[in-house]
Design a protein around this motif. Structure first.
Motif, PDB file in Angstrom:
ATOM      1  N   GLU A  73      39.137  41.280  34.747  1.00  0.00           N
ATOM      2  CA  GLU A  73      39.577  39.886  34.710  1.00  0.00           C
ATOM      3  C   GLU A  73      40.292  39.488  36.004  1.00  0.00           C
ATOM      4  OE1 GLU A  73      42.439  36.987  31.960  1.00  0.00           O
ATOM      5  OE2 GLU A  73      41.734  38.929  31.184  1.00  0.00           O
ATOM      6  N   ALA A  74      41.113  40.388  36.523  1.00  0.00           N
ATOM      7  CA  ALA A  74      41.838  40.080  37.760  1.00  0.00           C
ATOM      8  C   ALA A  74      40.876  39.885  38.925  1.00  0.00           C
ATOM      9  CB  ALA A  74      42.831  41.188  38.078  1.00  0.00           C
ATOM     10  N   ALA A  75      39.844  40.730  38.996  1.00  0.00           N
ATOM     11  CA  ALA A  75      38.869  40.606  40.072  1.00  0.00           C
ATOM     12  C   ALA A  75      38.071  39.318  39.939  1.00  0.00           C
ATOM     13  CB  ALA A  75      37.930  41.814  40.059  1.00  0.00           C
ATOM     14  N   ARG A  76      37.710  38.951  38.723  1.00  0.00           N
ATOM     15  CA  ARG A  76      36.959  37.709  38.511  1.00  0.00           C
ATOM     16  C   ARG A  76      37.784  36.494  38.929  1.00  0.00           C
ATOM     17  NH1 ARG A  76      35.651  40.747  33.850  1.00  0.00           N
ATOM     18  NH2 ARG A  76      33.433  41.308  33.750  1.00  0.00           N
ATOM     19  N   ALA A  77      39.050  36.483  38.566  1.00  0.00           N
ATOM     20  CA  ALA A  77      39.909  35.357  38.939  1.00  0.00           C
ATOM     21  C   ALA A  77      40.063  35.288  40.456  1.00  0.00           C
ATOM     22  CB  ALA A  77      41.276  35.509  38.273  1.00  0.00           C
ATOM     23  N   HIS A  78      40.192  36.438  41.086  1.00  0.00           N
ATOM     24  CA  HIS A  78      40.317  36.505  42.542  1.00  0.00           C
ATOM     25  C   HIS A  78      39.070  35.954  43.212  1.00  0.00           C
ATOM     26  CE1 HIS A  78      40.667  38.608  46.496  1.00  0.00           C
ATOM     27  NE2 HIS A  78      41.937  38.370  46.309  1.00  0.00           N
TER      28      HIS A  78
ATOM     29  N   TYR B 175      39.133  44.865  48.331  1.00  0.00           N
ATOM     30  CA  TYR B 175      40.474  44.345  48.058  1.00  0.00           C
ATOM     31  C   TYR B 175      41.269  45.444  47.356  1.00  0.00           C
ATOM     32  CZ  TYR B 175      37.724  40.132  48.817  1.00  0.00           C
ATOM     33  OH  TYR B 175      36.874  39.191  49.348  1.00  0.00           O
ATOM     34  N   PRO B 176      41.666  46.472  48.073  1.00  0.00           N
ATOM     35  CA  PRO B 176      42.213  47.674  47.414  1.00  0.00           C
ATOM     36  C   PRO B 176      43.517  47.451  46.678  1.00  0.00           C
ATOM     37  CG  PRO B 176      42.419  47.825  49.819  1.00  0.00           C
ATOM     38  CD  PRO B 176      41.529  46.656  49.532  1.00  0.00           C
ATOM     39  N   TRP B 177      44.281  46.423  47.045  1.00  0.00           N
ATOM     40  CA  TRP B 177      45.532  46.163  46.335  1.00  0.00           C
ATOM     41  C   TRP B 177      45.289  45.669  44.915  1.00  0.00           C
ATOM     42  CZ3 TRP B 177      43.584  43.218  50.305  1.00  0.00           C
ATOM     43  CH2 TRP B 177      43.278  41.877  50.028  1.00  0.00           C
ATOM     44  N   LEU B 178      44.086  45.172  44.628  1.00  0.00           N
ATOM     45  CA  LEU B 178      43.731  44.770  43.269  1.00  0.00           C
ATOM     46  C   LEU B 178      43.281  45.962  42.433  1.00  0.00           C
ATOM     47  CD1 LEU B 178      41.625  41.511  43.837  1.00  0.00           C
ATOM     48  CD2 LEU B 178      44.017  41.663  43.121  1.00  0.00           C
TER      49      LEU B 178
ATOM     50  N   PRO C 265      30.620  41.699  42.086  1.00  0.00           N
ATOM     51  CA  PRO C 265      31.267  42.970  41.710  1.00  0.00           C
ATOM     52  C   PRO C 265      31.202  44.051  42.788  1.00  0.00           C
ATOM     53  CG  PRO C 265      30.036  42.112  39.845  1.00  0.00           C
ATOM     54  CD  PRO C 265      29.695  41.234  41.021  1.00  0.00           C
ATOM     55  N   PHE C 266      30.213  43.998  43.675  1.00  0.00           N
ATOM     56  CA  PHE C 266      30.117  45.028  44.712  1.00  0.00           C
ATOM     57  C   PHE C 266      31.300  44.998  45.681  1.00  0.00           C
ATOM     58  CE2 PHE C 266      25.388  44.842  43.902  1.00  0.00           C
ATOM     59  CZ  PHE C 266      25.311  46.120  43.375  1.00  0.00           C
ATOM     60  N   PHE C 267      32.024  43.897  45.726  1.00  0.00           N
ATOM     61  CA  PHE C 267      33.151  43.786  46.647  1.00  0.00           C
ATOM     62  C   PHE C 267      34.469  44.247  46.015  1.00  0.00           C
ATOM     63  CE2 PHE C 267      29.948  40.782  48.066  1.00  0.00           C
ATOM     64  CZ  PHE C 267      29.893  41.023  49.421  1.00  0.00           C
ATOM     65  N   HIS C 268      34.418  44.616  44.747  1.00  0.00           N
ATOM     66  CA  HIS C 268      35.619  45.016  44.015  1.00  0.00           C
ATOM     67  C   HIS C 268      35.424  46.402  43.428  1.00  0.00           C
ATOM     68  CE1 HIS C 268      37.489  40.957  44.033  1.00  0.00           C
ATOM     69  NE2 HIS C 268      36.223  40.566  44.119  1.00  0.00           N
ATOM     70  N   GLY C 269      36.469  47.203  43.455  1.00  0.00           N
ATOM     71  CA  GLY C 269      36.382  48.523  42.852  1.00  0.00           C
ATOM     72  C   GLY C 269      36.336  48.462  41.339  1.00  0.00           C
ATOM     73  N   ARG C 270      36.997  47.460  40.778  1.00  0.00           N
ATOM     74  CA  ARG C 270      36.988  47.244  39.334  1.00  0.00           C
ATOM     75  C   ARG C 270      36.618  45.789  39.065  1.00  0.00           C
ATOM     76  NH1 ARG C 270      42.717  48.961  36.988  1.00  0.00           N
ATOM     77  NH2 ARG C 270      43.291  47.241  38.362  1.00  0.00           N
ATOM     78  N   TRP C 271      35.554  45.569  38.326  1.00  0.00           N
ATOM     79  CA  TRP C 271      35.147  44.204  38.029  1.00  0.00           C
ATOM     80  C   TRP C 271      35.768  43.794  36.697  1.00  0.00           C
ATOM     81  CZ3 TRP C 271      34.294  40.247  40.608  1.00  0.00           C
ATOM     82  CH2 TRP C 271      33.607  39.136  40.123  1.00  0.00           C
TER      83      TRP C 271
END
Length: 299
Positions: A179-184, A259-262, A171-177
């Motif tokens: 479903e989309a971030a988990r799949a990514h 991954y700011p586009w996510l 989760p630290f690599f994503h701004g929002r943890w």
């Protein structure tokens, strides 16, 4: 799926998505197939993305010589790709570790780059990298997140070399943890050539002084796009990166990770398109909160 031959005969593939003027895209990882970039948050509505699978990733062949996975050895792959696409010069976007390759390419072929976009870039080509302290400072911004308590200690142990990588701190690599971030994140192992990734930053890949000297004369505009919650690079390192270019600006996307586009597709696309379509030296189309971020020649 278009294919072209590298100088050593390795067959390299790239993928075309969207409509409009072409935008060449280099993936990060290092050495992750370009599939993870998707449509870059909907950027395909404005540009035709040409997404390169670096040698040994995605639909591109593995080379006979694994030493050619080193970042600087792939600069000519990018130049042959440009020529294959029939572009006299190109707009180039690179993400994360791909930004190191983009910087080396731009230093060697400055007249081939019209505009350069570096998204959450790894600035190793300039002799800089995010430190464990950077990443921990960014991680502490997430202290109110429900997953933070379980993730922070393993993350700190990994950064200090006391533990292996653990999915618990993804989760630290994503701004929002979400479903989309988990799949990514779940898709990454299957998309990454780990052997190639280990060779990408091998000794001898970078000559920072020479690269800085070459980039100091670059005429092309440059955008360094950072995430406000990203630890690599943090916004201050993004500004230091931009300072290596004569005509650079920095955008810091609020609430975004690596991954700011996510995290906020509309914010990301609006900012990238504004840069790609702006007249040289103009930023009047930007919202007021995004102005005043130009790094200029000295950061």
């Amino acid at each position: 799926m278009p294919i072209f031959d590298a100088a050593d005969g390795t067959r390299l593939a790239y993928h075309l998505r969207g409509t409009g003027e072409p935008l060449a895209v280099l993936p990060g990882g290092p050495m992750r197939a370009s599939a993870y970039l998707g449509d870059l948050g909907g950027l395909t509505a404005h540009r035709r993305l040409a997404l390169l699978d670096l040698r040994g990733t995605g639909d591109s062949e593995a080379p006979a010589d694994p030493a050619t996975y080193r970042c600087d050895r792939m600069v000519e792959d990018v130049e042959l790709w440009r020529a294959h696409m029939g572009l006299e010069h190109m707009d180039l976007l690179a993400h994360s570790a791909g930004a190191a390759l983009a910087m080396l390419y731009t230093a060697r072929h400055p007249h081939r780059v019209r505009r350069l976009v570096l998204v959450t870039p790894n600035p190793s080509a300039l002799g800089m990298r995010a430190t464990p302290e950077d990443r921990l400072a960014a991680a502490l911004l997430r202290a109110d997140e429900p997953w933070f308590k379980d993730a922070f200690a393993p993350f700190r142990a990994w950064l200090t070399g006391d533990a292996d990588f653990d999915d618990v701190f993804l989760p630290f690599f994503h701004g929002r943890w979400d479903e989309a971030a988990r799949a990514h994140a779940d898709a990454e192992p299957a998309q990454t050539n780990e052997e190639a990734g280990e060779r990408y930053f091998a000794e001898g890949a970078f000559t920072p002084d020479a690269t800085r000297a070459a980039l100091a004369g670059l005429a092309a505009p440059v955008l360094v796009h950072a995430g406000g919650l990203d630890g690599g690079p943090r916004p201050d390192l993004a500004h230091h990166t931009a300072a290596a270019f004569p005509h650079a600006e920095v955008a810091v996307q609020p609430g975004a990770g690596h991954y700011p586009w996510l995290d906020d597709p509309q914010w990301f696309v609006r900012r990238i398109v504004a840069f790609l379509e702006a007249e040289a030296g103009a930023d009047a189309a930007l919202p007021s909160a995004e102005r005043g971020l130009r790094a200029g020649p000295h950061g």
